[in-house]
Design a protein around this motif. Structure first.
Motif, mmCIF file in Angstrom:
data_model
loop_
_atom_site.group_PDB
_atom_site.id
_atom_site.type_symbol
_atom_site.label_atom_id
_atom_site.label_comp_id
_atom_site.label_asym_id
_atom_site.label_seq_id
_atom_site.Cartn_x
_atom_site.Cartn_y
_atom_site.Cartn_z
ATOM 1 N N THR A 52 41.886 53.312 46.746
ATOM 2 C CA THR A 52 40.544 53.391 46.094
ATOM 3 C C THR A 52 40.060 52.308 45.525
ATOM 4 O OG1 THR A 52 42.044 53.714 44.048
ATOM 5 C CG2 THR A 52 41.423 55.830 45.335
ATOM 6 N N LEU A 53 40.764 51.007 45.583
ATOM 7 C CA LEU A 53 40.418 49.714 45.021
ATOM 8 C C LEU A 53 39.179 49.560 46.039
ATOM 9 C CD1 LEU A 53 43.663 47.720 44.322
ATOM 10 C CD2 LEU A 53 42.105 48.657 42.962
ATOM 11 N N THR A 54 38.116 48.679 45.522
ATOM 12 C CA THR A 54 37.061 48.397 46.165
ATOM 13 C C THR A 54 37.121 46.693 46.146
ATOM 14 O OG1 THR A 54 35.352 48.667 44.483
ATOM 15 C CG2 THR A 54 35.936 50.435 46.123
ATOM 16 N N SER A 55 36.029 46.114 46.613
ATOM 17 C CA SER A 55 35.685 44.733 46.223
ATOM 18 C C SER A 55 34.751 44.640 45.033
ATOM 19 C CB SER A 55 35.244 43.917 47.636
ATOM 20 O OG SER A 55 33.957 44.690 47.727
ATOM 21 N N GLY A 56 34.788 45.697 44.107
ATOM 22 C CA GLY A 56 34.081 45.665 43.135
ATOM 23 C C GLY A 56 34.077 44.390 42.410
ATOM 24 N N PRO A 57 35.431 44.030 41.877
ATOM 25 C CA PRO A 57 35.586 42.842 41.084
ATOM 26 C C PRO A 57 34.926 41.561 41.527
ATOM 27 C CG PRO A 57 37.704 44.100 41.042
ATOM 28 C CD PRO A 57 36.593 44.698 42.168
ATOM 29 N N ILE A 58 34.927 41.356 42.854
ATOM 30 C CA ILE A 58 34.177 40.444 43.634
ATOM 31 C C ILE A 58 32.922 40.063 43.142
ATOM 32 C CG2 ILE A 58 33.526 39.174 45.670
ATOM 33 C CD1 ILE A 58 35.788 40.864 47.012
ATOM 34 N N ASP A 59 32.177 41.348 42.737
ATOM 35 C CA ASP A 59 30.892 40.979 42.411
ATOM 36 C C ASP A 59 30.708 40.196 40.931
ATOM 37 O OD1 ASP A 59 30.127 44.577 43.034
ATOM 38 O OD2 ASP A 59 30.266 42.639 44.311
ATOM 39 N N GLU A 60 31.826 40.042 40.191
ATOM 40 C CA GLU A 60 31.556 39.382 39.063
ATOM 41 C C GLU A 60 31.694 37.739 39.422
ATOM 42 O OE1 GLU A 60 34.492 42.730 36.886
ATOM 43 O OE2 GLU A 60 35.022 40.537 36.662
ATOM 44 N N PHE A 61 32.100 37.335 40.481
ATOM 45 C CA PHE A 61 32.095 35.986 40.957
ATOM 46 C C PHE A 61 30.917 35.997 41.978
ATOM 47 C CE2 PHE A 61 35.360 34.021 38.761
ATOM 48 C CZ PHE A 61 36.367 34.947 38.738
ATOM 49 N N GLN A 62 29.976 36.851 42.166
ATOM 50 C CA GLN A 62 29.011 36.817 43.466
ATOM 51 C C GLN A 62 28.298 35.692 43.110
ATOM 52 O OE1 GLN A 62 29.607 39.656 44.840
ATOM 53 N NE2 GLN A 62 28.384 38.863 46.899
ATOM 54 N N GLU A 63 27.728 35.043 42.102
ATOM 55 C CA GLU A 63 26.982 33.928 41.735
ATOM 56 C C GLU A 63 27.528 32.761 42.289
ATOM 57 O OE1 GLU A 63 23.994 35.967 38.221
ATOM 58 O OE2 GLU A 63 25.414 34.023 38.154
ATOM 59 N N SER A 64 28.883 32.724 42.393
ATOM 60 C CA SER A 64 29.356 31.314 42.575
ATOM 61 C C SER A 64 29.885 31.177 43.914
ATOM 62 C CB SER A 64 30.573 31.332 41.389
ATOM 63 O OG SER A 64 31.651 32.310 41.899
ATOM 64 N N GLU A 65 29.680 32.278 44.697
ATOM 65 C CA GLU A 65 30.094 32.132 46.268
ATOM 66 C C GLU A 65 29.323 30.979 46.933
ATOM 67 O OE1 GLU A 65 29.833 35.967 47.910
ATOM 68 O OE2 GLU A 65 31.331 36.777 46.510
ATOM 69 N N VAL A 66 29.923 30.358 47.691
ATOM 70 C CA VAL A 66 29.263 29.333 48.628
ATOM 71 C C VAL A 66 29.421 29.959 50.046
ATOM 72 C CG1 VAL A 66 29.293 26.959 49.162
ATOM 73 C CG2 VAL A 66 29.830 27.459 46.947
ATOM 74 N N ARG A 67 28.355 30.218 50.514
ATOM 75 C CA ARG A 67 28.401 30.781 51.821
ATOM 76 C C ARG A 67 28.056 29.718 53.020
ATOM 77 N NH1 ARG A 67 28.501 36.186 52.304
ATOM 78 N NH2 ARG A 67 28.052 37.369 50.314
ATOM 79 N N THR A 68 29.178 29.796 54.002
ATOM 80 C CA THR A 68 28.828 28.760 55.090
ATOM 81 C C THR A 68 29.141 29.454 56.491
ATOM 82 O OG1 THR A 68 29.796 27.040 53.665
ATOM 83 C CG2 THR A 68 29.932 26.612 55.953
ATOM 84 N N GLU A 69 28.054 29.438 57.374
ATOM 85 C CA GLU A 69 28.261 30.163 58.558
ATOM 86 C C GLU A 69 28.534 31.532 58.622
ATOM 87 O OE1 GLU A 69 30.451 27.646 61.008
ATOM 88 O OE2 GLU A 69 29.236 25.720 60.853
ATOM 89 N N GLY A 70 28.236 32.168 57.553
ATOM 90 C CA GLY A 70 28.543 33.743 57.497
ATOM 91 C C GLY A 70 29.867 34.004 56.652
ATOM 92 N N THR A 71 30.574 33.064 56.525
ATOM 93 C CA THR A 71 31.712 33.154 55.871
ATOM 94 C C THR A 71 31.721 33.103 54.033
ATOM 95 O OG1 THR A 71 32.521 30.966 55.331
ATOM 96 C CG2 THR A 71 33.090 32.137 57.500
ATOM 97 N N LYS A 72 32.553 33.727 53.319
ATOM 98 C CA LYS A 72 32.490 33.750 51.910
ATOM 99 C C LYS A 72 33.583 32.649 51.248
ATOM 100 C CE LYS A 72 32.798 38.212 51.410
ATOM 101 N NZ LYS A 72 32.770 39.430 50.675
ATOM 102 N N GLN A 73 33.215 32.040 50.652
ATOM 103 C CA GLN A 73 34.300 30.753 50.095
ATOM 104 C C GLN A 73 34.792 31.351 48.948
ATOM 105 O OE1 GLN A 73 34.953 27.930 52.078
ATOM 106 N NE2 GLN A 73 33.746 28.934 53.473
ATOM 107 N N VAL A 74 36.141 31.141 48.576
ATOM 108 C CA VAL A 74 36.813 31.355 47.428
ATOM 109 C C VAL A 74 36.105 30.506 46.034
ATOM 110 C CG1 VAL A 74 39.119 31.499 46.328
ATOM 111 C CG2 VAL A 74 38.900 32.083 48.697
#
Length: 383
Positions: A52-74
């Motif tokens: 039942t866990l989703t990637s919801g908490p990731i949305d809290e860091f959404q603005e800080s993601e650095v995307r490179t070639e389609g990948t998501k950076q920690v």
């Protein structure tokens, strides 16, 4: 406060493409078969929670993601200069992988970051000491780890369309366990082209001499759980050594000391896309998919998995939440330290797993089966 401390960082663009458990003593009595049946409900409850866990908490860091070639950076997080433990606890509650600045965590004081990059120092301090845990040795750089637990009777490999695919999987799991290897022999093997890959993990307290253990102190900031259940582990690997995609149940603060490691991480919500081995298989908690050569006709949903990626260099700290899937590759000779503590789910699981069974050994098999069936039925009615 943790969310406000998130900052943007540029990671090098890269193309898209290890936790020992506390030793537990099994209570006397109890048939392993019926112990498995007894814990199915408890394990199922934990599994339902995870699914039942989703990637919801990731949305809290959404603005800080650095995307490179389609990948998501920690995302990278700045550790404050005060109340470090409460801050780390807040991050742990969010269940999102992040890299941490080393200042104020104590890692900036580690002598290992300056000393361990020199092999002569390691040899002088510990060269002749035998490594207490066995070293894994293989002709294949990818290690598909095997459990020796009694409740893992399944061992067949998944269907593979070609003999070449099957040979790759066989090579991944057919590693040797080399005992009584010294650190000197391990280091020597990493600098020679022998055609073999070596991989070691063990408790830092028993692996390292007192001098080398002092080099990775302090670790107090990461002891945010029960101190009696927190462990400090050491990992050493040849260049190219890769841990097959898997999950662990513990909170893990992972510190890169020597070399570089590439991490590919998936949230718990990617469970169905990763086609995990069943719980009673020797390769349980690992994916069946060959990452380098995935077969879309057999694993069509694997392409839908949305991974995060990060490359760790000396001094980098990565927090890996429980049940996050991860594939870890050593990009060079690597030495790492991790501080692990059990999650709440892990403690509940272990409590249920080691609970004595209620069945009497004097009952015939038919009565035991009937009792288990009725017990599960009554339990489900109360859920």
């Amino acid at each position: 406060r943790a969310q406000k401390m998130v900052k943007k960082v540029e990671h090098r663009p890269v193309p898209m493409g290890k936790l020992p458990k506390k030793k537990e003593v099994e209570p006397e009595g109890g048939d392993p078969l019926f112990k498995i049946l007894f814990i199915l409900v408890a394990f199922g409850a934990v599994a339902v929670y995870l699914l039942t866990l989703t990637s919801g908490p990731i949305d809290e860091f959404q603005e800080s993601e650095v995307r490179t070639e389609g990948t998501k950076q920690v995302a990278a997080v700045i550790v404050p200069d005060e109340n470090v433990k409460p801050f780390l606890k807040s991050l742990m509650s969010m269940r999102v992988p992040v890299t941490l600045t080393r200042k104020y965590t104590g890692v900036d004081k580690w002598g290992a970051l300056k000393k361990w990059k020199y092999p002569e120092y390691l040899l002088e301090e510990q060269g002749d000491k035998v490594l207490p845990a066995p070293v894994k040795k293989s002709v294949n750089p990818v290690f598909l780890l095997k459990s020796t637990a009694k409740d893992k009777p399944l061992s067949d490999l998944p269907f593979t369309p070609t003999q070449e695919n099957r040979s790759r999987l066989e090579a991944m799991r057919n590693y040797e366990l080399i005992r009584n290897m010294t650190l000197a022999t391990f280091l020597e093997s990493t600098h020679k082209n022998t055609g073999y890959y070596h991989y070691y993990s063990g408790r830092a307290s028993t692996t390292l001499t007192d001098t080398l253990y002092q080099d990775i102190l302090p670790t107090d900031s990461f002891h945010v759980g029960d101190l009696d259940m927190t462990e400090v582990m050491i990992w050493m690997a040849h260049e190219g050594v890769t841990a097959n995609t898997h999950y662990d149940r513990s909170h893990n603060f992972f510190v890169q000391v020597v070399g570089q490691k590439k991490w590919i991480l998936y949230p718990p919500s990617a469970f169905f896309q990763l086609y995990m081995y069943p719980h009673h298989h020797v390769h349980y908690h690992q994916t069946q998919v060959d990452y380098e050569e995935p077969n879309p006709s057999i694993y069509p949903h694997f392409a839908l998995a949305d991974p995060f990626e990060v490359i760790l260099t000396p001094g980098d700290i990565l927090y890996i939440p429980p049940y996050w899937f991860h594939r870890v590759e050593a990009l060079s000779f690597s030495m790492s330290i991790s501080i692990v503590s059990p999650s709440e789910e892990e403690q509940i699981y272990n409590l249920a797993y080691w609970m004595p069974v209620f069945l009497s050994h004097d009952w015939p098999p038919e009565t035991q089966i009937l009792a288990v069936t009725e017990y599960v039925s009554q339990l489900l009615r109360k859920c």
